[in-house]
Design an enzyme around this catalytic site. Structure first.
Site, PDB file in Angstrom:
ATOM      1  N   LYS A 215       0.843  -1.210   0.000  1.00  0.00           N
ATOM      2  CA  LYS A 215       0.000   0.000   0.000  1.00  0.00           C
ATOM      3  C   LYS A 215       0.874   1.255   0.000  1.00  0.00           C
ATOM      4  CE  LYS A 215      -4.026   2.324   1.480  1.00  0.00           C
ATOM      5  NZ  LYS A 215      -5.274   2.399   2.184  1.00  0.00           N
ATOM      6  N   GLU A 225      -5.080   9.371  -5.827  1.00  0.00           N
ATOM      7  CA  GLU A 225      -5.867   8.479  -6.672  1.00  0.00           C
ATOM      8  C   GLU A 225      -6.172   9.053  -8.052  1.00  0.00           C
ATOM      9  OE1 GLU A 225      -8.540   5.935  -4.459  1.00  0.00           O
ATOM     10  OE2 GLU A 225      -9.806   5.727  -6.219  1.00  0.00           O
ATOM     11  N   ARG A 229      -3.615   4.207  -7.689  1.00  0.00           N
ATOM     12  CA  ARG A 229      -4.211   3.908  -6.381  1.00  0.00           C
ATOM     13  C   ARG A 229      -5.561   3.200  -6.529  1.00  0.00           C
ATOM     14  NH1 ARG A 229      -3.960   7.464  -0.840  1.00  0.00           N
ATOM     15  NH2 ARG A 229      -5.271   6.073   0.384  1.00  0.00           N
ATOM     16  N   HIS A 236     -13.658  -4.559  -5.341  1.00  0.00           N
ATOM     17  CA  HIS A 236     -14.562  -3.684  -4.595  1.00  0.00           C
ATOM     18  C   HIS A 236     -15.807  -3.262  -5.366  1.00  0.00           C
ATOM     19  CE1 HIS A 236     -11.308  -3.602  -1.773  1.00  0.00           C
ATOM     20  NE2 HIS A 236     -11.882  -2.707  -1.003  1.00  0.00           N
TER      21      HIS A 236
HETATM   22  N1  GLY Z   1      -8.720   1.928   0.756  1.00  0.00           N
HETATM   23  C1  GLY Z   1      -8.237   2.234  -0.507  1.00  0.00           C
HETATM   24  C2  GLY Z   1      -7.261   3.374  -0.492  1.00  0.00           C
HETATM   25  O1  GLY Z   1      -6.757   3.750   0.554  1.00  0.00           O
HETATM   26  O2  GLY Z   1      -6.982   3.928  -1.521  1.00  0.00           O
END
Ligand code: GLY
Length: 345
Positions: A215, A225, A229, A236
């Site tokens: 992550k 994002e 990301r 999901h």
């Molecule tokens: N939970 C997905 C993110 O942190 O981008």
């Protein structure tokens, strides 16, 4: 006692450490930002995790469950911080799972236009996902996580001792996310960095640290994002549709497990992966004893309609799909193909 594993989230002068392992919460005093003279500890009822920030602190208990993720909670917390005398040089400490870290992080982001926050993540979901990466926010009646901000913590502590007391379903809520990391390079990382055969073969602390490292890498490459990301949302799209449909008794991780199997079937129908790769998805889900059947009573038309309303759906229905180059964000996925995959579940 096994050593604490340190993973860094490299974001220039906002870089921060994530400390993983048994007893990691006892490092709180050491990771507090220099100069902080008081701490506002935000937590929920029933989170019985003792923390000592090493400076004078007051504890603010927000309501239990996802209902706490509302703007009213942020207002009450900020009023409480002001009465306590929290200044911009001080620190907010979130102690709990994803609800606490989302709320504490957002309150920290807006109080005095931003004070430092440190997260002590006490659930598996919080440790491998919610507490790391700086997404904070609350829900509106109109939808989940519609108000929030990116506010990176100063440090995150993932104490694996706190996972031992999690109720089984709370643990399962994290296992779906853990399964996801297998398809984000988890097995390769497990071998390279931790000398394990695969992610699920690693001891728990190493496994959490490997997920955090994946992550951290994604967040460092795409903090807000704009692209990569979004890959963290593998599995999901169906999970969110099932959650929004709202009639099914599913924890987030359970819904993600169903969504992972579905995404594999969609990728197979689109000729992006072969049967062996679909079987590999099933192997991982089985390794975590995660069910992946669609719940009874799912209305396929409703699910396809919800896919179209997903935040990613800016160019037709968009899915994160596996393929020859690994995971990719794929726009314009055919509703007919998605319907066939639902029928094959
Ligand atoms: N939970 C997905 C993110 O942190 O981008």
């Amino acid at each position: 006692m096994s050593p604490i594993i340190r993973v860094d989230v490299p974001l220039g002068d906002r870089s921060y450490p994530v400390l993983v392992g048994a007893g990691a919460r006892h490092e709180l005093g050491a990771v507090l930002p220099a100069g902080a003279q008081r701490a506002a500890v935000v937590t929920q009822p029933g989170i019985d995790v003792g923390v000592d920030p090493g400076v004078p602190f007051e504890t603010f208990v927000i309501p239990d469950g996802e209902q706490a993720k509302e703007l009213a909670t942020i207002g009450k917390l900020c009023s409480g911080f002001a009465r306590f005398g929290l200044t911009r040089r001080d620190v907010v400490v979130g102690v709990g799972g994803g609800v606490v870290t989302d709320v504490a992080g957002f309150a920290a982001a807006v109080y005095h236009r931003g004070v430092a926050v440190v997260h002590v993540a006490t659930t598996l979901l919080g440790q491998i996902d919610a507490a790391v990466g700086g997404k904070t926010g609350v829900n509106l009646a109109e939808g989940k996580n519609l108000v929030g901000s990116f506010w990176q913590p100063a440090a995150v502590l993932c104490d694996t001792d706190t996972l031992a007391t999690l109720p089984p379903r709370e643990l399962r809520a994290g296992l779906g996310e853990l399964a996801k990391y297998h398809f984000l390079g988890g097995d390769e990382l497990a071998a390279e960095r931790f000398g394990g055969e695969s992610l699920d073969a690693l001891p728990l602390a190493e496994r959490v640290a490997a997920c955090v490292a994946i992550k951290a890498d994604v967040v460092a490459a795409d903090e807000t994002e704009g692209g990569r990301r979004a890959l963290l949302n593998y599995g999901h799209t169906l999970a969110h549709a099932l959650e929004i449909a709202g009639r099914f008794d599913l924890r987030h991780g359970e819904a993600v497990a169903i969504g992972l199997r579905y995404a594999a079937l969609v990728a197979r129908l689109a000729d992006r992966i072969d049967d062996d790769r679909v079987a590999e998805h099933q192997r991982v889900l089985d390794a975590y004893e995660l069910g992946s059947q669609l719940p009874k009573g799912v209305d396929h038309d409703e699910i396809i309609e919800l896919f179209g309303r997903d935040k990613k759906a800016t160019d037709g229905i968009t899915f994160v799909l596996d393929g020859p180059r690994g995971l990719e964000v794929v726009p314009g996925v055919s509703p007919d193909l998605l319907r066939t995959a639902l029928e094959r579940m």
